[in-house]
Design a protein around this motif. Structure first.
Motif, PDB file in Angstrom:
ATOM      1  N   HIS A 100      -4.499   1.955   6.384  1.00 19.93           N
ATOM      2  CA  HIS A 100      -4.494   0.486   6.219  1.00 19.93           C
ATOM      3  C   HIS A 100      -3.107  -0.069   6.518  1.00 19.93           C
ATOM      4  CE1 HIS A 100      -7.917   1.042   3.036  1.00 19.93           C
ATOM      5  NE2 HIS A 100      -8.272   1.365   4.254  1.00 19.93           N
ATOM      6  N   HIS A 104     -11.289  -2.527   6.216  1.00 21.56           N
ATOM      7  CA  HIS A 104     -10.393  -2.401   5.061  1.00 21.56           C
ATOM      8  C   HIS A 104     -11.174  -2.685   3.770  1.00 21.56           C
ATOM      9  CE1 HIS A 104      -6.024  -3.223   3.487  1.00 21.56           C
ATOM     10  NE2 HIS A 104      -6.717  -2.446   2.677  1.00 21.56           N
ATOM     11  N   GLU A 138       0.825  -1.212   0.000  1.00 21.46           N
ATOM     12  CA  GLU A 138       0.000   0.000   0.000  1.00 21.46           C
ATOM     13  C   GLU A 138       0.864   1.269   0.000  1.00 21.46           C
ATOM     14  OE1 GLU A 138      -3.036  -1.365   3.049  1.00 21.46           O
ATOM     15  OE2 GLU A 138      -4.258  -1.310   1.242  1.00 21.46           O
ATOM     16  N   GLU A 186     -11.617  -0.177   0.597  1.00 18.93           N
ATOM     17  CA  GLU A 186     -11.094  -0.511  -0.739  1.00 18.93           C
ATOM     18  C   GLU A 186     -12.172  -0.282  -1.805  1.00 18.93           C
ATOM     19  OE1 GLU A 186      -8.060  -0.974  -1.768  1.00 18.93           O
ATOM     20  OE2 GLU A 186      -7.381  -0.783   0.297  1.00 18.93           O
ATOM     21  N   GLU A 240      -5.218   4.593   2.517  1.00 18.82           N
ATOM     22  CA  GLU A 240      -4.183   3.561   2.350  1.00 18.82           C
ATOM     23  C   GLU A 240      -3.112   3.657   3.449  1.00 18.82           C
ATOM     24  OE1 GLU A 240      -5.044   1.231   0.787  1.00 18.82           O
ATOM     25  OE2 GLU A 240      -5.185   1.402  -1.374  1.00 18.82           O
TER      26      GLU A 240
HETATM   27 FE   LIG Z   1      -5.865  -0.628   1.434  1.00 20.70          FE
END
Ligand SMILES: [Fe+2]
Ligand SMILES: [Fe+2]
Length: 305
Positions: A98, A189, A62, A193, A95
């Motif tokens: 994440h 997550h 990521e 996404e 991101e």
């Molecule tokens: Fe992600």
């Protein structure tokens, strides 16, 4: 235009830009992984290590996505598009969050003696080897590092959006996520996404268009990226199982059932949407996940966003 009027116009346009918001939020998360059991996925070493192998790809993967988009965000075709800039900023924010949370989980798996740290380093090695290898090969035909990175990110973002929508749809997999923290990590997550699934694609299209060169670039990259990703993730799962003394028929059986079988498989379930990327004129939003997202945001208590 005199200086006062010019200042007024500039300030009006910056007020306008500030009024534009991204179409999705950046949620600040701070999961506590100390209480996550060793085999958090239904007590199964096979399923746990399969998902941990995926998680080992995220921190560096990521970061690569973010770097690829950062490198082009002020391209002449993007810099004066405030709506696109907001989407890019929100994409980077999601991101980065994440990466941070998967680092946290990976450390907790490491604390059980599963060597996820070395798999994270290997992820970076794989990324750097391929991106640098391809630019060496393709520079003579005018393909730059920025093009390779952005195209790979565009393909991999479709992969992550697709596996995420499978996670949100596949109730058998959800039922196996018996640890509440891990369930919330993966579902949060997966929601995000899908919220940002079109951002990188739109950046790619704004810069490279929809012509034959763009089509060739994005589809050939997708084919290569899928092979590299699936081999890497399978190798990581093998390493985790082997190191744990759990590389056996039982573990492989559950991985087959929940990842690759036609009836339950999360990977096999992805195939139609993955293959759709090869359709000329494809766009991530052709796969409508709005109702799915609305349901999950309510379930996870994200309705205030
Ligand atoms: Fe992600
Ligand atoms: Fe993403």
């Amino acid at each position: 235009m005199n200086a006062t009027v010019a200042t007024q116009v500039a300030s009006n346009s910056s007020i306008k830009a500030n009024a534009i918001k991204a179409s999705f939020p950046v949620r600040r998360m701070d999961f506590e992984f100390n209480q996550v059991p060793e085999y958090w996925m239904n007590g199964s070493a096979g399923l746990t290590h399969f998902m941990t192998a995926l998680s080992a790809l995220f921190p560096d993967g990521e970061k690569f996505f973010v770097d690829s988009v950062r490198a082009v965000r002020y391209h002449p075709l993007l810099k004066d598009n405030p709506a696109m800039q907001k989407e890019i900023s929100a994409f980077i924010g999601q991101e980065a969050m994440h990466s941070k949370e998967h680092v946290g989980f990976n450390q907790s798996a490491n604390a059980y003696g599963h060597d996820v740290a070395s798999l994270e380093r290997k992820t970076n090695t794989v990324i750097q080897t391929f991106r640098k290898g391809f630019v060496k090969l393709l520079k003579p035909v005018g393909i730059t590092q920025e093009m390779i990175d952005l195209t790979a990110t565009t393909a991999l973002e479709h992969f992550t959006a697709t596996i995420a929508s499978q996670l949100l749809r596949n109730e058998e997999i959800q039922a196996k996520m018996t640890d509440e923290t891990m369930y919330r990590l993966w579902m949060w997550h997966a929601v995000e996404e899908n919220e940002h699934k079109a951002v990188v694609y739109d950046v790619f299209e704004a810069i490279h268009g929809r012509g034959i060169k763009a089509y060739g670039l994005r589809t050939s990259t997708m084919a290569i990226a899928m092979v590299v990703l699936l081999i890497t993730q399978s190798y990581f799962a093998y390493r985790l199982l082997k190191q744990d003394g759990q590389f056996n028929a039982k573990s492989l059986g559950v991985i087959y059932k929940y990842a690759y079988s036609f009836k339950h498989g999360i990977i096999t379930g992805m195939l139609p949407e993955l293959v759709d990327y090869f359709r000329p004129g494809f766009h991530p939003n052709d796969h409508d996940t709005n109702a799915l997202l609305a349901r999950w945001k309510e379930k996870l208590g994200f309705n205030t966003h």
